[in-house]
Motif scaffolding. Structure first.
Motif, PDB file in Angstrom:
ATOM      1  N   LYS A 279       9.678 -16.456  12.065  1.00  0.00           N
ATOM      2  CA  LYS A 279       9.816 -16.024  13.392  1.00  0.00           C
ATOM      3  C   LYS A 279      11.237 -15.659  13.589  1.00  0.00           C
ATOM      4  O   LYS A 279      11.556 -14.874  14.582  1.00  0.00           O
ATOM      5  N   ASN A 280      12.135 -16.410  13.006  1.00  0.00           N
ATOM      6  CA  ASN A 280      13.404 -16.449  13.485  1.00  0.00           C
ATOM      7  C   ASN A 280      14.457 -16.436  12.296  1.00  0.00           C
ATOM      8  O   ASN A 280      15.503 -17.183  12.063  1.00  0.00           O
ATOM      9  N   MET A 281      14.045 -15.394  11.327  1.00  0.00           N
ATOM     10  CA  MET A 281      15.096 -15.474   9.951  1.00  0.00           C
ATOM     11  C   MET A 281      16.490 -14.841  10.197  1.00  0.00           C
ATOM     12  O   MET A 281      17.152 -15.212   9.309  1.00  0.00           O
ATOM     13  N   ASP A 282      16.891 -14.542  11.572  1.00  0.00           N
ATOM     14  CA  ASP A 282      18.373 -14.063  11.714  1.00  0.00           C
ATOM     15  C   ASP A 282      18.963 -15.555  12.282  1.00  0.00           C
ATOM     16  O   ASP A 282      20.211 -15.366  12.411  1.00  0.00           O
ATOM     17  N   ILE A 283      18.216 -16.736  12.350  1.00  0.00           N
ATOM     18  CA  ILE A 283      19.136 -18.020  12.740  1.00  0.00           C
ATOM     19  C   ILE A 283      19.437 -18.478  11.230  1.00  0.00           C
ATOM     20  O   ILE A 283      18.651 -19.011  10.642  1.00  0.00           O
ATOM     21  N   PRO A 284      20.838 -18.622  11.271  1.00  0.00           N
ATOM     22  CA  PRO A 284      21.127 -19.713   9.974  1.00  0.00           C
ATOM     23  C   PRO A 284      20.549 -21.041  10.165  1.00  0.00           C
ATOM     24  O   PRO A 284      20.581 -21.714  11.198  1.00  0.00           O
ATOM     25  N   THR A 285      20.042 -21.429   8.907  1.00  0.00           N
ATOM     26  CA  THR A 285      19.455 -22.758   8.955  1.00  0.00           C
ATOM     27  C   THR A 285      20.023 -23.749   7.866  1.00  0.00           C
ATOM     28  O   THR A 285      20.052 -23.167   6.679  1.00  0.00           O
ATOM     29  N   ILE A 286      19.759 -24.912   8.115  1.00  0.00           N
ATOM     30  CA  ILE A 286      20.165 -25.765   7.246  1.00  0.00           C
ATOM     31  C   ILE A 286      18.976 -26.938   6.824  1.00  0.00           C
ATOM     32  O   ILE A 286      18.431 -27.146   8.013  1.00  0.00           O
ATOM     33  N   LEU A 287      18.936 -27.357   5.920  1.00  0.00           N
ATOM     34  CA  LEU A 287      17.899 -28.522   5.566  1.00  0.00           C
ATOM     35  C   LEU A 287      18.585 -29.809   5.466  1.00  0.00           C
ATOM     36  O   LEU A 287      19.393 -29.929   4.735  1.00  0.00           O
ATOM     37  N   VAL A 288      17.912 -30.821   6.356  1.00  0.00           N
ATOM     38  CA  VAL A 288      18.502 -32.175   6.226  1.00  0.00           C
ATOM     39  C   VAL A 288      17.186 -32.995   5.733  1.00  0.00           C
ATOM     40  O   VAL A 288      16.111 -32.952   6.575  1.00  0.00           O
ATOM     41  N   LEU A 289      17.336 -33.666   4.854  1.00  0.00           N
ATOM     42  CA  LEU A 289      16.301 -34.536   4.199  1.00  0.00           C
ATOM     43  C   LEU A 289      16.664 -35.789   4.752  1.00  0.00           C
ATOM     44  O   LEU A 289      17.586 -36.410   4.588  1.00  0.00           O
ATOM     45  N   ASN A 290      15.695 -36.460   5.712  1.00  0.00           N
ATOM     46  CA  ASN A 290      16.247 -37.636   6.288  1.00  0.00           C
ATOM     47  C   ASN A 290      15.252 -38.746   5.653  1.00  0.00           C
ATOM     48  O   ASN A 290      14.259 -38.624   4.923  1.00  0.00           O
ATOM     49  N   LYS A 291      15.646 -39.909   5.924  1.00  0.00           N
ATOM     50  CA  LYS A 291      15.188 -41.214   5.475  1.00  0.00           C
ATOM     51  C   LYS A 291      15.277 -41.327   4.156  1.00  0.00           C
ATOM     52  O   LYS A 291      14.354 -42.037   3.477  1.00  0.00           O
ATOM     53  N   SER A 292      16.580 -40.993   3.611  1.00  0.00           N
ATOM     54  CA  SER A 292      16.866 -41.299   2.149  1.00  0.00           C
ATOM     55  C   SER A 292      16.708 -42.574   1.724  1.00  0.00           C
ATOM     56  O   SER A 292      16.609 -43.048   0.672  1.00  0.00           O
ATOM     57  N   ASP A 293      16.917 -43.740   2.760  1.00  0.00           N
ATOM     58  CA  ASP A 293      17.011 -45.117   2.423  1.00  0.00           C
ATOM     59  C   ASP A 293      15.508 -45.630   2.131  1.00  0.00           C
ATOM     60  O   ASP A 293      15.483 -46.604   1.335  1.00  0.00           O
ATOM     61  N   LYS A 294      14.323 -44.634   2.450  1.00  0.00           N
ATOM     62  CA  LYS A 294      12.945 -45.185   2.083  1.00  0.00           C
ATOM     63  C   LYS A 294      12.554 -44.390   0.759  1.00  0.00           C
ATOM     64  O   LYS A 294      11.459 -44.631   0.450  1.00  0.00           O
ATOM     65  N   TYR A 295      13.463 -43.476   0.385  1.00  0.00           N
ATOM     66  CA  TYR A 295      12.879 -42.657  -0.837  1.00  0.00           C
ATOM     67  C   TYR A 295      13.360 -43.262  -2.077  1.00  0.00           C
ATOM     68  O   TYR A 295      14.703 -43.248  -2.265  1.00  0.00           O
ATOM     69  N   LYS A 296      12.534 -43.737  -2.824  1.00  0.00           N
ATOM     70  CA  LYS A 296      12.914 -44.772  -4.137  1.00  0.00           C
ATOM     71  C   LYS A 296      13.457 -43.831  -5.166  1.00  0.00           C
ATOM     72  O   LYS A 296      14.098 -44.236  -5.943  1.00  0.00           O
ATOM     73  N   LYS A 297      12.740 -42.455  -5.358  1.00  0.00           N
ATOM     74  CA  LYS A 297      13.260 -41.769  -6.536  1.00  0.00           C
ATOM     75  C   LYS A 297      14.309 -40.813  -6.379  1.00  0.00           C
ATOM     76  O   LYS A 297      14.283 -39.609  -6.404  1.00  0.00           O
ATOM     77  N   LYS A 298      15.509 -41.638  -6.254  1.00  0.00           N
ATOM     78  CA  LYS A 298      16.742 -40.530  -5.812  1.00  0.00           C
ATOM     79  C   LYS A 298      17.281 -39.678  -7.161  1.00  0.00           C
ATOM     80  O   LYS A 298      17.714 -38.623  -6.574  1.00  0.00           O
ATOM     81  N   LEU A 299      16.793 -40.130  -8.103  1.00  0.00           N
ATOM     82  CA  LEU A 299      17.204 -39.236  -9.224  1.00  0.00           C
ATOM     83  C   LEU A 299      16.606 -38.091  -9.657  1.00  0.00           C
ATOM     84  O   LEU A 299      16.908 -37.046 -10.096  1.00  0.00           O
TER      85      LEU A 299
END
Length: 427
Positions: A195-215
């Motif tokens: 609905k808002n494709m004109d808004i520049p958007t970035i993705l932030v992947l949060n809780k990396s401390d709990k994500y075990k498969k970092k590779l």
């Protein structure tokens, strides 16, 4: 295994951040390196605290002073710059914790339960000629589900309204979420961005401390971005690891959103009213979003990965009028801050449905002669079982609320929480 560092942290930020980026990346290698070595370098670099955007100005505890700040004309310089950021995400994705970490203090109330944030709130930081406005929003809930849960229409529409009025949108995705871990963005997120494709958007992947498969992060980023960031194809290096287990639906997933029939998203508001469930089901078959401008991997709780994101926002501020006076830190009134804080405590410590069915009210607040702010909170309960729950947890809820409000107001605060049983209470 090799990972290109620019793709892992921010695919195109290096080209956009100028000298700030060159400083950050100057000690990182400019070619592919061993993945584990890269990850250790990245986390070491991003764990060092920086002062950009961090706001240590006190929030006024006076309703009159807050009102005065909100109606005052901004005292902006001649060449003022501003950036309005909307933070979007599913319930309990860590949006409020993320904003607190960006600002270096606990402005927003947080808990481990969904629906802690119930209305849009600005966190404000003014540095020199630049004002950064980051708006926290309630977790996205689709209209059909909201109706089943009895959520008000205003609550459901607020994330989309915030996103539509932003200069930059930030989608916070929880790396511990089952759907995100398998390479999918939630359909509610995709619908809002459609609905808002004109808004520049970035993705932030949060809780990396709990994500075990970092590779496996490069592969996950490839899936969540549909293989494209800022118009640049993003192909992770060929990595010999076991394939991720994905639902059977992956066999029918199109390569990217270019294959979506745009007729299905035209006049989207009308379609949502008439056939939201059908569109939501269709969006469940799409992995990611190919129009993100950048991708960042962070841990808001551990405060890692945030420095370059702060500089990113400062860099993207554009000439324009400020929205608030430079002494403003949030648009929430002291009363709203107090109630948000007590609600967070109730959500954190009361079981199951109880915190959603009790109603906190401020019975009394006063400024004592010794400078302490004293707050008396009544928690109205319509069931005796709820009364008992609140009574047992009232001390710990009061203590945590007190600590949060002291961090916000920079004052000594005393909070007393008392359950009150009123069977026929109507909020």
């Amino acid at each position: 295994m090799v990972i290109h560092y620019g793709k892992f942290i921010s695919l195109v930020a290096k080209q956009r951040l100028g000298s700030a980026s060159r400083t950050f990346y100057s000690t990182l290698p400019t070619s592919s390196i061993d993945g584990e070595k890269l990850l250790s370098l990245v986390y070491e670099k991003q764990s060092k605290p920086q002062s950009e955007i961090i706001n240590f100005a006190p929030v006024t505890a006076s309703e009159a002073q807050h009102h005065s700040l909100m109606i005052q004309a901004p005292n902006q310089p001649e060449h003022a710059k501003v950036l309005k950021v909307s933070v979007l995400g599913m319930p309990n994705a860590g949006k409020s914790t993320f904003i607190n970490s960006i600002f270096g203090r606990k402005l927003m109330a947080t808990s481990d339960k969904i629906d802690t944030t119930v209305t849009n709130r600005y966190a404000i930081s003014t540095m020199g000629d630049t004002q950064i406005l980051i708006q926290d929003t309630p977790g996205i809930v689709a209209g059909g589900k909201a109706k089943r849960l009895g959520l008000p229409v205003r609550r459901v529409s607020q994330p989309a309204q915030s996103f539509a009025n932003a200069d930059i949108g930030i989608v916070v995705a929880d790396l511990t979420s089952r759907r995100v871990k398998t390479g999918y963005l939630q359909p509610e997120i995709l619908m809002t961005m459609l609905k808002n494709m004109d808004i520049p958007t970035i993705l932030v992947l949060n809780k990396s401390d709990k994500y075990k498969k970092k590779l496996q992060l490069p592969i996950l980023i490839h899936q969540l971005t549909a293989g494209q960031v800022a118009g640049v194809p993003y192909e992770p290096d060929k990595i010999s690891i076991a394939p991720m287990r994905l639902p059977k639906v992956t066999e029918t997933i199109p390569a990217n959103f270019d294959e979506v029939d745009l007729k299905d998203v035209q006049d989207l508001d009308r379609r949502l009213r008439k056939n939201e469930a059908s569109l939501m089901n269709k969006l469940r078959h799409y992995r990611g979003w190919p129009h993100f401008q950048d991708v960042f991997v962070v841990s808001a709780m551990e405060q890692t990965g945030l420095d370059i994101l702060r500089r990113y926002m400062l860099h993207h501020a554009k000439p324009g009028p400020w929205k608030f006076h430079d002494q403003a830190t949030t648009d929430a009134s002291p009363k709203e801050i107090i109630l948000d804080s007590i609600r967070a405590g109730l959500l954190q410590h009361l079981p199951e449905e109880v915190p959603y069915q009790v109603h906190p009210v401020i019975r009394e607040r006063s400024d004592r002669e010794d400078g302490m702010l004293q707050i008396e909170i009544d928690v109205i309960c319509r069931k005796k079982s709820h009364y008992s729950c609140v009574f047992r947890k009232s001390n710990v809820i009061a203590k945590e609320t007190q600590e949060h409000l002291q961090d916000v107001f920079f004052l000594e605060v005393f909070v007393d929480v008392n359950p009150v049983y009123i069977r026929n209470f109507r909020p």
